[in-house]
Write a protein that holds these residues in place. Sequence first.
Motif, PDB file in Angstrom:
ATOM      1  N   GLN A   1      29.020  24.389  30.082  1.00 17.30           N
ATOM      2  CA  GLN A   1      28.507  23.990  31.389  1.00 17.30           C
ATOM      3  C   GLN A   1      29.629  23.373  32.205  1.00 17.30           C
ATOM      4  OE1 GLN A   1      24.578  22.058  31.726  1.00 17.30           O
ATOM      5  NE2 GLN A   1      25.612  20.378  32.776  1.00 17.30           N
ATOM      6  N   PRO A   2      29.961  23.945  33.372  1.00 20.48           N
ATOM      7  CA  PRO A   2      31.028  23.375  34.205  1.00 20.48           C
ATOM      8  C   PRO A   2      30.574  22.064  34.840  1.00 20.48           C
ATOM      9  CG  PRO A   2      29.939  25.156  35.359  1.00 20.48           C
ATOM     10  CD  PRO A   2      29.348  25.129  33.979  1.00 20.48           C
ATOM     11  N   SER A   3      31.518  21.385  35.463  1.00 18.88           N
ATOM     12  CA  SER A   3      31.186  20.159  36.183  1.00 18.88           C
ATOM     13  C   SER A   3      30.721  20.522  37.588  1.00 18.88           C
ATOM     14  CB  SER A   3      32.397  19.229  36.227  1.00 18.88           C
ATOM     15  OG  SER A   3      33.459  19.841  36.937  1.00 18.88           O
ATOM     16  N   ASN A   4      30.781  19.577  38.502  1.00 23.41           N
ATOM     17  CA  ASN A   4      30.293  19.841  39.865  1.00 23.41           C
ATOM     18  C   ASN A   4      31.260  20.658  40.705  1.00 23.41           C
ATOM     19  OD1 ASN A   4      28.853  16.929  39.220  1.00 23.41           O
ATOM     20  ND2 ASN A   4      27.556  18.369  40.292  1.00 23.41           N
ATOM     21  N   THR A   5      32.449  20.923  40.180  1.00 29.90           N
ATOM     22  CA  THR A   5      33.382  21.839  40.841  1.00 29.90           C
ATOM     23  C   THR A   5      33.925  22.805  39.799  1.00 29.90           C
ATOM     24  OG1 THR A   5      35.264  20.339  40.499  1.00 29.90           O
ATOM     25  CG2 THR A   5      34.057  20.168  42.601  1.00 29.90           C
ATOM     26  N   TYR A   6      34.244  24.011  40.237  1.00 32.37           N
ATOM     27  CA  TYR A   6      34.782  25.028  39.333  1.00 32.37           C
ATOM     28  C   TYR A   6      35.650  25.973  40.144  1.00 32.37           C
ATOM     29  CZ  TYR A   6      35.189  29.026  36.236  1.00 32.37           C
ATOM     30  OH  TYR A   6      35.699  30.047  35.473  1.00 32.37           O
ATOM     31  N   SER A   7      36.721  26.486  39.535  1.00 31.67           N
ATOM     32  CA  SER A   7      37.633  27.397  40.242  1.00 31.67           C
ATOM     33  C   SER A   7      38.050  28.547  39.341  1.00 31.67           C
ATOM     34  CB  SER A   7      38.890  26.655  40.721  1.00 31.67           C
ATOM     35  OG  SER A   7      38.565  25.641  41.631  1.00 31.67           O
ATOM     36  N   ASP A   8      38.203  29.734  39.941  1.00 31.48           N
ATOM     37  CA  ASP A   8      38.810  30.894  39.291  1.00 31.48           C
ATOM     38  C   ASP A   8      39.952  31.385  40.163  1.00 31.48           C
ATOM     39  OD1 ASP A   8      37.223  31.373  36.946  1.00 31.48           O
ATOM     40  OD2 ASP A   8      35.602  32.057  38.248  1.00 31.48           O
ATOM     41  N   THR A   9      41.090  31.686  39.556  1.00 34.24           N
ATOM     42  CA  THR A   9      42.182  32.330  40.278  1.00 34.24           C
ATOM     43  C   THR A   9      42.207  33.802  39.890  1.00 34.24           C
ATOM     44  OG1 THR A   9      43.474  30.297  40.359  1.00 34.24           O
ATOM     45  CG2 THR A   9      44.657  32.368  40.713  1.00 34.24           C
ATOM     46  N   CYS A  10      42.006  34.688  40.865  1.00 33.47           N
ATOM     47  CA  CYS A  10      41.848  36.114  40.612  1.00 33.47           C
ATOM     48  C   CYS A  10      42.824  36.911  41.474  1.00 33.47           C
ATOM     49  CB  CYS A  10      40.429  36.556  40.948  1.00 33.47           C
ATOM     50  SG  CYS A  10      39.136  35.688  40.022  1.00 33.47           S
ATOM     51  N   ASN A  11      43.219  38.064  40.963  1.00 33.53           N
ATOM     52  CA  ASN A  11      44.066  38.976  41.738  1.00 33.53           C
ATOM     53  C   ASN A  11      43.174  39.889  42.578  1.00 33.53           C
ATOM     54  OD1 ASN A  11      46.874  38.427  41.114  1.00 33.53           O
ATOM     55  ND2 ASN A  11      46.351  38.995  39.011  1.00 33.53           N
ATOM     56  N   VAL A  12      43.172  39.658  43.884  1.00 35.93           N
ATOM     57  CA  VAL A  12      42.341  40.440  44.797  1.00 35.93           C
ATOM     58  C   VAL A  12      43.018  41.788  45.060  1.00 35.93           C
ATOM     59  CG1 VAL A  12      41.324  40.508  47.102  1.00 35.93           C
ATOM     60  CG2 VAL A  12      41.411  38.348  45.843  1.00 35.93           C
ATOM     61  N   PRO A  13      42.282  42.894  44.986  1.00 40.52           N
ATOM     62  CA  PRO A  13      42.892  44.220  45.192  1.00 40.52           C
ATOM     63  C   PRO A  13      43.396  44.411  46.623  1.00 40.52           C
ATOM     64  CG  PRO A  13      40.688  44.387  44.228  1.00 40.52           C
ATOM     65  CD  PRO A  13      40.852  42.980  44.661  1.00 40.52           C
ATOM     66  N   ASN A  14      44.235  45.417  46.778  1.00 40.54           N
ATOM     67  CA  ASN A  14      44.736  45.768  48.109  1.00 40.54           C
ATOM     68  C   ASN A  14      43.608  46.338  48.972  1.00 40.54           C
ATOM     69  OD1 ASN A  14      47.560  45.160  48.034  1.00 40.54           O
ATOM     70  ND2 ASN A  14      47.801  46.828  46.557  1.00 40.54           N
ATOM     71  N   ARG A  15      43.482  45.806  50.164  1.00 38.97           N
ATOM     72  CA  ARG A  15      42.547  46.298  51.160  1.00 38.97           C
ATOM     73  C   ARG A  15      43.168  46.034  52.531  1.00 38.97           C
ATOM     74  NH1 ARG A  15      40.315  47.944  47.163  1.00 38.97           N
ATOM     75  NH2 ARG A  15      38.053  47.938  46.690  1.00 38.97           N
ATOM     76  N   THR A  16      42.607  46.623  53.560  1.00 37.32           N
ATOM     77  CA  THR A  16      43.013  46.324  54.928  1.00 37.32           C
ATOM     78  C   THR A  16      41.768  46.043  55.752  1.00 37.32           C
ATOM     79  OG1 THR A  16      42.964  48.667  55.569  1.00 37.32           O
ATOM     80  CG2 THR A  16      45.077  47.770  54.817  1.00 37.32           C
ATOM     81  N   GLY A  17      41.938  45.212  56.792  1.00 37.36           N
ATOM     82  CA  GLY A  17      40.858  44.949  57.727  1.00 37.36           C
ATOM     83  C   GLY A  17      39.730  44.126  57.139  1.00 37.36           C
ATOM     84  N   TYR A  18      38.524  44.314  57.705  1.00 39.69           N
ATOM     85  CA  TYR A  18      37.342  43.533  57.326  1.00 39.69           C
ATOM     86  C   TYR A  18      36.744  44.068  56.030  1.00 39.69           C
ATOM     87  CZ  TYR A  18      32.459  41.845  57.678  1.00 39.69           C
ATOM     88  OH  TYR A  18      31.227  41.300  57.436  1.00 39.69           O
ATOM     89  N   GLN A  19      36.574  43.159  55.060  1.00 36.28           N
ATOM     90  CA  GLN A  19      35.949  43.490  53.793  1.00 36.28           C
ATOM     91  C   GLN A  19      34.998  42.356  53.408  1.00 36.28           C
ATOM     92  OE1 GLN A  19      36.529  46.426  52.213  1.00 36.28           O
ATOM     93  NE2 GLN A  19      38.117  47.044  53.687  1.00 36.28           N
ATOM     94  N   VAL A  20      34.142  42.605  52.438  1.00 32.31           N
ATOM     95  CA  VAL A  20      33.227  41.587  51.920  1.00 32.31           C
ATOM     96  C   VAL A  20      33.450  41.436  50.420  1.00 32.31           C
ATOM     97  CG1 VAL A  20      30.816  40.967  51.500  1.00 32.31           C
ATOM     98  CG2 VAL A  20      31.484  41.941  53.702  1.00 32.31           C
ATOM     99  N   ILE A  21      33.594  40.203  49.966  1.00 34.19           N
ATOM    100  CA  ILE A  21      33.691  39.886  48.543  1.00 34.19           C
ATOM    101  C   ILE A  21      32.347  39.315  48.101  1.00 34.19           C
ATOM    102  CG2 ILE A  21      34.758  38.361  46.827  1.00 34.19           C
ATOM    103  CD1 ILE A  21      37.367  38.636  48.411  1.00 34.19           C
ATOM    104  N   LEU A  22      31.823  39.817  46.996  1.00 34.98           N
ATOM    105  CA  LEU A  22      30.587  39.302  46.413  1.00 34.98           C
ATOM    106  C   LEU A  22      30.939  38.514  45.160  1.00 34.98           C
ATOM    107  CD1 LEU A  22      27.488  39.141  46.134  1.00 34.98           C
ATOM    108  CD2 LEU A  22      27.590  41.320  44.885  1.00 34.98           C
ATOM    109  N   ALA A  23      30.665  37.202  45.178  1.00 31.32           N
ATOM    110  CA  ALA A  23      30.921  36.324  44.035  1.00 31.32           C
ATOM    111  C   ALA A  23      29.602  36.057  43.323  1.00 31.32           C
ATOM    112  CB  ALA A  23      31.542  35.012  44.514  1.00 31.32           C
ATOM    113  N   VAL A  24      29.588  36.228  42.003  1.00 35.76           N
ATOM    114  CA  VAL A  24      28.361  36.098  41.223  1.00 35.76           C
ATOM    115  C   VAL A  24      28.585  35.090  40.091  1.00 35.76           C
ATOM    116  CG1 VAL A  24      26.598  37.293  39.875  1.00 35.76           C
ATOM    117  CG2 VAL A  24      27.805  38.507  41.715  1.00 35.76           C
TER     118      VAL A  24
END
Length: 448
Positions: free
Chosen positions: A162-185
């Motif tokens: 169980q994480p605490s009240n804050t949590y972080s992930d460092t991820c390598n985001v793929p190459n894209r251009t312009g407006y995109q949407v990321i879905l975090a689950v």
Amino acid sequence: MSTLQLPNQRLLKKMMTGGLLLTLAIMALFLFESKASAHGYVSNPSSRADLCAKGINTNCGLIIYEPYSLEAAKGFPAAGPADGKIASANGLFAPLDQQSATRWTKVNISPGPTTFDWKLKVPHATASWKYYITKQDWDPNAPLTRSSFDLTPFCNVPYKGQPSNTYSDTCNVPNRTGYQVILAVWEISDTGNAFYNVIDVNFTGSGNSDTTAPTAPTSAAASNVSTTSANITWNAATDNVGVTSYRLFNGSTQIGSTPALNYNLTGLTPNTAYNITVKAVDAAGNLSPASNTVSFTTLAVTGPDTQAPSAPTSLHVMGSSTSTTVPLMWNASTDNVGVTGYQVFKGTTLVTTVPGTATEYLVTGLTPNMAYSFTVKAVDAAGNISSASNVINVTTPNAPTTYPAWSASSVYVAGNKVTHNGVNYEAKWWTQGETPGAAGADVWKVIQ
């Protein structure tokens, strides 16, 4: 005799309208503060809901009071929120599902390492954190559906604990251009639910090129081993840029994460062998080799067990109540040997006892528009019972109104009411074959 001067009618109308709007806003705020069903959201890069709560996104509806509460069934993409309702986690906060190239504020981002920060109002036992991104050629002017996304997560972080009240992930985001949407689950481990956040991003650069992993942490060791806990320490790893955190594994399963050089493992099983390793992570998401393996066995319990478990915490409503049901959830208790069950009470009446591995229960058979109070107690194998959890007070809503099911072959005229997929609609004008709730079906309006 003096004369009382009243404001003119136009000014009086404005004052009354402003006062009414203020009253409604305050009522909505108290309503949502009292729900106690909030859990977590992505605060950086700011999610769509976070920007709504900050007032940067506008006309968002009631999500401004509850950015934490975007929850639906887990298992995306096979399960989870329906197509067209991904941003709202199945429609409770429907304005979030409005989609066009200009509707939402974008956060600038670059491909490569990105840290995703979560704020967790009610932490839960966690199975994983997953991150998806739209395809380069997705249609930003169409509702968000599974076909909008690359359905292989670009970042998948298994997690145990169980994480605490804050949590972080460092991820390598793929190459894209312009407006995109990321879905975090954020997937919960001991319930059927997950939390869904969409992040509107605009790609502006190529990112950095750090591909060098940190060195392995050294001299990992265990101390203060007890029946259910152990403290793990290690020496720092080095990196060409800098180490940002350390991940702990039992075998191949991640069980913790910390920026420090020590971690207190809790909730372990008595008289059980553990094999712990530590890996370092840098800002680019590069993961080091494992440290040396720390092997230990937790202590066995001796003598009669007279110690009661700790009280369950953070009892809350997990999702939305219906007129006859309330979904309860709580944080697990701890015990010197092990929790074997949880007793669920409605007032002073024992409703049921669920296994010690469960931290949720759907209370059924309730009466519409009725006030109830619930508590939960933990039980161990020796019959020791904990103190009660916090009290959660819930009033069930009125029974919903339903109308005849919508039929594609029927003709409807203005004022006709139907029910489709559990939602009530009213026709604005003549229609046949236009599915209620579908994109472009403006003939239908949602009603209660």
